[in-house]
Write a protein that holds these residues in place. Structure first.
Motif, PDB file in Angstrom:
ATOM      1  N   ALA A  39      50.772  30.663  34.044  1.00 16.88           N
ATOM      2  CA  ALA A  39      49.900  31.374  34.000  1.00 16.88           C
ATOM      3  C   ALA A  39      49.531  32.605  34.973  1.00 16.88           C
ATOM      4  N   PRO A  40      48.423  33.445  34.921  1.00 18.19           N
ATOM      5  CA  PRO A  40      48.623  33.970  35.866  1.00 18.19           C
ATOM      6  C   PRO A  40      47.410  33.994  36.933  1.00 18.19           C
ATOM      7  N   LEU A  41      47.931  34.022  38.129  1.00 18.51           N
ATOM      8  CA  LEU A  41      47.595  33.696  39.408  1.00 18.51           C
ATOM      9  C   LEU A  41      46.294  34.484  38.997  1.00 18.51           C
ATOM     10  N   LEU A  42      46.034  35.015  38.771  1.00 19.40           N
ATOM     11  CA  LEU A  42      44.756  36.907  38.842  1.00 19.40           C
ATOM     12  C   LEU A  42      44.652  37.591  37.428  1.00 19.40           C
ATOM     13  N   ILE A  51      41.809  48.412  32.036  1.00 14.10           N
ATOM     14  CA  ILE A  51      42.682  48.739  32.711  1.00 14.10           C
ATOM     15  C   ILE A  51      42.961  46.994  32.832  1.00 14.10           C
ATOM     16  N   SER A  52      44.207  46.721  32.709  1.00 13.91           N
ATOM     17  CA  SER A  52      44.361  45.268  32.076  1.00 13.91           C
ATOM     18  C   SER A  52      45.680  44.689  33.051  1.00 13.91           C
ATOM     19  N   LEU A  53      45.703  43.681  33.753  1.00 17.86           N
ATOM     20  CA  LEU A  53      46.762  43.472  33.917  1.00 17.86           C
ATOM     21  C   LEU A  53      46.794  42.309  34.351  1.00 17.86           C
ATOM     22  N   ASP A  54      47.837  41.525  34.266  1.00 23.63           N
ATOM     23  CA  ASP A  54      48.160  39.366  35.057  1.00 23.63           C
ATOM     24  C   ASP A  54      49.085  39.644  36.525  1.00 23.63           C
ATOM     25  N   ILE A  55      48.206  39.391  37.309  1.00 21.55           N
ATOM     26  CA  ILE A  55      49.593  39.377  38.722  1.00 21.55           C
ATOM     27  C   ILE A  55      49.913  37.522  38.452  1.00 21.55           C
ATOM     28  N   PHE A  56      51.050  37.036  38.892  1.00 22.04           N
ATOM     29  CA  PHE A  56      51.489  35.758  39.302  1.00 22.04           C
ATOM     30  C   PHE A  56      51.868  35.363  40.854  1.00 22.04           C
ATOM     31  N   GLU A  57      51.796  34.035  40.477  1.00 19.59           N
ATOM     32  CA  GLU A  57      51.928  33.180  41.770  1.00 19.59           C
ATOM     33  C   GLU A  57      53.060  33.180  41.783  1.00 19.59           C
ATOM     34  N   GLY A  58      53.310  33.881  43.518  1.00 18.90           N
ATOM     35  CA  GLY A  58      54.466  33.968  44.103  1.00 18.90           C
ATOM     36  C   GLY A  58      55.191  35.343  43.821  1.00 18.90           C
ATOM     37  N   GLU A  59      54.977  36.502  43.403  1.00 27.77           N
ATOM     38  CA  GLU A  59      55.101  37.441  43.133  1.00 27.77           C
ATOM     39  C   GLU A  59      54.707  38.540  44.152  1.00 27.77           C
ATOM     40  N   THR A  60      55.583  39.559  44.664  1.00 30.92           N
ATOM     41  CA  THR A  60      54.234  41.227  44.907  1.00 30.92           C
ATOM     42  C   THR A  60      54.429  41.889  43.479  1.00 30.92           C
ATOM     43  N   LEU A  61      53.364  42.309  42.746  1.00 33.49           N
ATOM     44  CA  LEU A  61      52.910  43.331  42.331  1.00 33.49           C
ATOM     45  C   LEU A  61      52.290  44.927  42.859  1.00 33.49           C
ATOM     46  N   GLY A  62      53.513  45.831  42.989  1.00 31.84           N
ATOM     47  CA  GLY A  62      53.233  47.023  43.201  1.00 31.84           C
ATOM     48  C   GLY A  62      52.545  48.189  42.874  1.00 31.84           C
ATOM     49  N   LEU A  63      51.504  48.522  43.124  1.00 33.87           N
ATOM     50  CA  LEU A  63      50.933  49.671  42.403  1.00 33.87           C
ATOM     51  C   LEU A  63      51.207  51.020  43.148  1.00 33.87           C
ATOM     52  N   VAL A  64      51.045  52.151  42.199  1.00 35.18           N
ATOM     53  CA  VAL A  64      51.899  53.438  42.888  1.00 35.18           C
ATOM     54  C   VAL A  64      51.208  54.330  42.219  1.00 35.18           C
ATOM     55  N   GLY A  65      50.782  54.974  42.575  1.00 29.96           N
ATOM     56  CA  GLY A  65      50.130  56.713  41.806  1.00 29.96           C
ATOM     57  C   GLY A  65      49.896  57.821  43.316  1.00 29.96           C
ATOM     58  N   GLU A  66      49.699  58.681  42.328  1.00 22.60           N
ATOM     59  CA  GLU A  66      49.541  59.973  43.157  1.00 22.60           C
ATOM     60  C   GLU A  66      48.015  59.345  44.117  1.00 22.60           C
ATOM     61  N   GLY A  71      34.345  44.882  32.196  1.00 22.20           N
ATOM     62  CA  GLY A  71      35.738  44.245  31.802  1.00 22.20           C
ATOM     63  C   GLY A  71      35.615  42.902  32.801  1.00 22.20           C
ATOM     64  N   ARG A  72      36.093  42.137  33.218  1.00 20.18           N
ATOM     65  CA  ARG A  72      36.301  40.825  34.121  1.00 20.18           C
ATOM     66  C   ARG A  72      37.788  40.878  35.125  1.00 20.18           C
ATOM     67  N   ILE A  73      37.452  39.959  36.297  1.00 15.54           N
ATOM     68  CA  ILE A  73      38.516  39.476  37.184  1.00 15.54           C
ATOM     69  C   ILE A  73      38.230  38.263  36.929  1.00 15.54           C
ATOM     70  N   VAL A  74      39.409  37.606  36.604  1.00 18.05           N
ATOM     71  CA  VAL A  74      39.553  35.713  36.681  1.00 18.05           C
ATOM     72  C   VAL A  74      40.384  36.068  37.692  1.00 18.05           C
ATOM     73  N   PHE A  75      40.078  34.496  38.058  1.00 17.29           N
ATOM     74  CA  PHE A  75      40.955  34.102  39.325  1.00 17.29           C
ATOM     75  C   PHE A  75      41.294  32.399  39.511  1.00 17.29           C
ATOM     76  N   ARG A  76      42.421  31.871  39.567  1.00 20.52           N
ATOM     77  CA  ARG A  76      42.432  30.589  38.773  1.00 20.52           C
ATOM     78  C   ARG A  76      41.457  30.044  37.795  1.00 20.52           C
ATOM     79  N   ASN A  77      41.783  30.618  36.391  1.00 20.98           N
ATOM     80  CA  ASN A  77      40.391  30.732  35.263  1.00 20.98           C
ATOM     81  C   ASN A  77      39.087  30.500  35.274  1.00 20.98           C
ATOM     82  N   ALA A  78      38.736  31.994  36.775  1.00 21.97           N
ATOM     83  CA  ALA A  78      37.650  31.570  36.829  1.00 21.97           C
ATOM     84  C   ALA A  78      36.976  32.912  36.786  1.00 21.97           C
ATOM     85  N   ASP A  79      35.848  32.647  36.191  1.00 19.77           N
ATOM     86  CA  ASP A  79      35.307  34.488  36.240  1.00 19.77           C
ATOM     87  C   ASP A  79      34.800  34.916  37.520  1.00 19.77           C
TER      88      ASP A  79
END
Length: 334
Positions: free
Chosen positions: A15-18, A47-62, A83-91
């Motif tokens: 399950a995503p952390l965020l 924008i929709s994106l999932d971030i998983f516990e323990g990973e490093t998500l690189g966000l790159v662009g100009e 939109g929504r930002i959900v952290f540990r299943n809490a909005d």
């Protein structure tokens, strides 16, 4: 930092952390003597994106593509319009400052400029001890030990606690910024271009420090950068942004080996290869300027600069999709 090939796939089984769901962050353009709103800069646009516990998500662009705005929205330094930002299943999207206080310890940020993010009137001890006391992480009698421990974790002598930020080098100040971020024992840290203002040799030291701390403290990172080199070194997955949109997302190895979006291919072609003989012989040359984010083009936002543009690209906006390696392109490469 090299991760195992299957790490990205294993993370996405959890399950995503965020979760970021259809996030929009706009900034008003005001004109005239009455400061009327004449339009909006669409910094982050659906924008929709999932971030998983323990990973490093690189966000790159100009520069100006909206990646730092996403990071600031995650820690609620920017207020989303939709939109929504959900952290540990809490909005947490529209929580008040009072409701956010317990959450501040779990979501932290490392800023690009370590000098402007540190109070020049305070000693290093006060900078590190203040959040510990404010959030009641440590008792007053224990603050000295905790500050010494934080300095040791980021590779600085305990004597530095009596110095002021202007007495430190850029790399040392960034280490203090990292120490402050980890002081509250967070789960997720947004690293907003933490090495872009540093010398190349110091960049490597800071990246290695972040990698070591991630293993030791079981941290999750969102690592923001406009240079593909640092993102390649530290990331588990990479999301590529262009003009407020994510155009491609996938594991680091997949994205570097087989980029699907022309813009991703352009970024990779611009990255200096350690071995010139292994450079791509089919490099894409991009022409033209980035469109105005207050009035983005219809259809695919990259179509005004894309060498493979077709009529469908001009009238229909491509969708990112939900696969592990996805690209928002009607005619993906490969």
């Amino acid at each position: 930092m090299r991760n195992s090939p299957n790490l990205s796939a294993r993370l996405q089984e959890l399950a995503p952390l965020l979760q970021i769901e259809r996030l929009k962050v706009y900034f008003s353009i005001r004109k005239g003597i009455f400061s009327r709103i004449a339009g909006h800069v669409r910094a982050v646009d659906d924008i929709s994106l999932d971030i998983f516990e323990g990973e490093t998500l690189g966000l790159v662009g100009e520069s100006g593509c909206g990646k730092s705005t996403i990071g600031r929205a995650i820690v609620r330094l920017e207020e989303p319009q939709e939109g929504r930002i959900v952290f540990r299943n809490a909005d947490i999207t529209h929580r008040s400052l009072r409701q956010l206080k317990p959450l501040r310890t779990k979501l932290q940020m490392i800023f690009q400029d370590p000098y402007s993010s540190l109070n020049p009137r305070k000693r290093i001890y006060d900078i590190l001890a203040e959040p510990l006391a404010a959030h009641r992480i440590a008792a007053k009698a224990d603050l000295q030990r905790r500050v010494n421990r934080l300095l040791d974790m980021v590779g600085l002598p305990s004597a530095y606690q009596n110095r002021y930020p202007h007495e430190l080098s850029g790399g040392q100040r960034q280490r203090i910024g990292i120490a402050r971020a980890i002081s509250l024992e967070p789960s997720l840290i947004v690293c907003d271009e933490p090495v872009s203002a540093l010398d190349v040799s110091i960049q490597a030291q800071i990246l290695n420090l972040l990698s070591d701390l991630q293993k030791e403290l079981k941290l999750t990172y969102v690592f923001i950068a406009h240079g593909i080199g640092a993102v390649n070194y530290i990331s588990t997955r990479i999301a590529v942004m262009y003009l407020g949109k994510i155009v491609e997302v996938g594991s680091r190895d997949e994205l570097f080996r087989n980029p699907k979006h022309p813009y991703t291919k352009i970024l990779l072609d611009a990255y200096p290869a350690p071995d010139p003989t292994k450079r791509s012989k089919q490099r894409i040359i991009v022409e033209g300027d980035v469109p105005n984010s207050a009035n983005p083009p219809q259809g695919c936002r990259f179509h005004t600069r894309c060498p493979y543009v077709q009529e469908r690209c001009r009238r229909e906006e491509p969708q990112l999709g939900n696969s592990g390696h996805a690209a928002a392109c009607h005619f993906p490469l490969g």
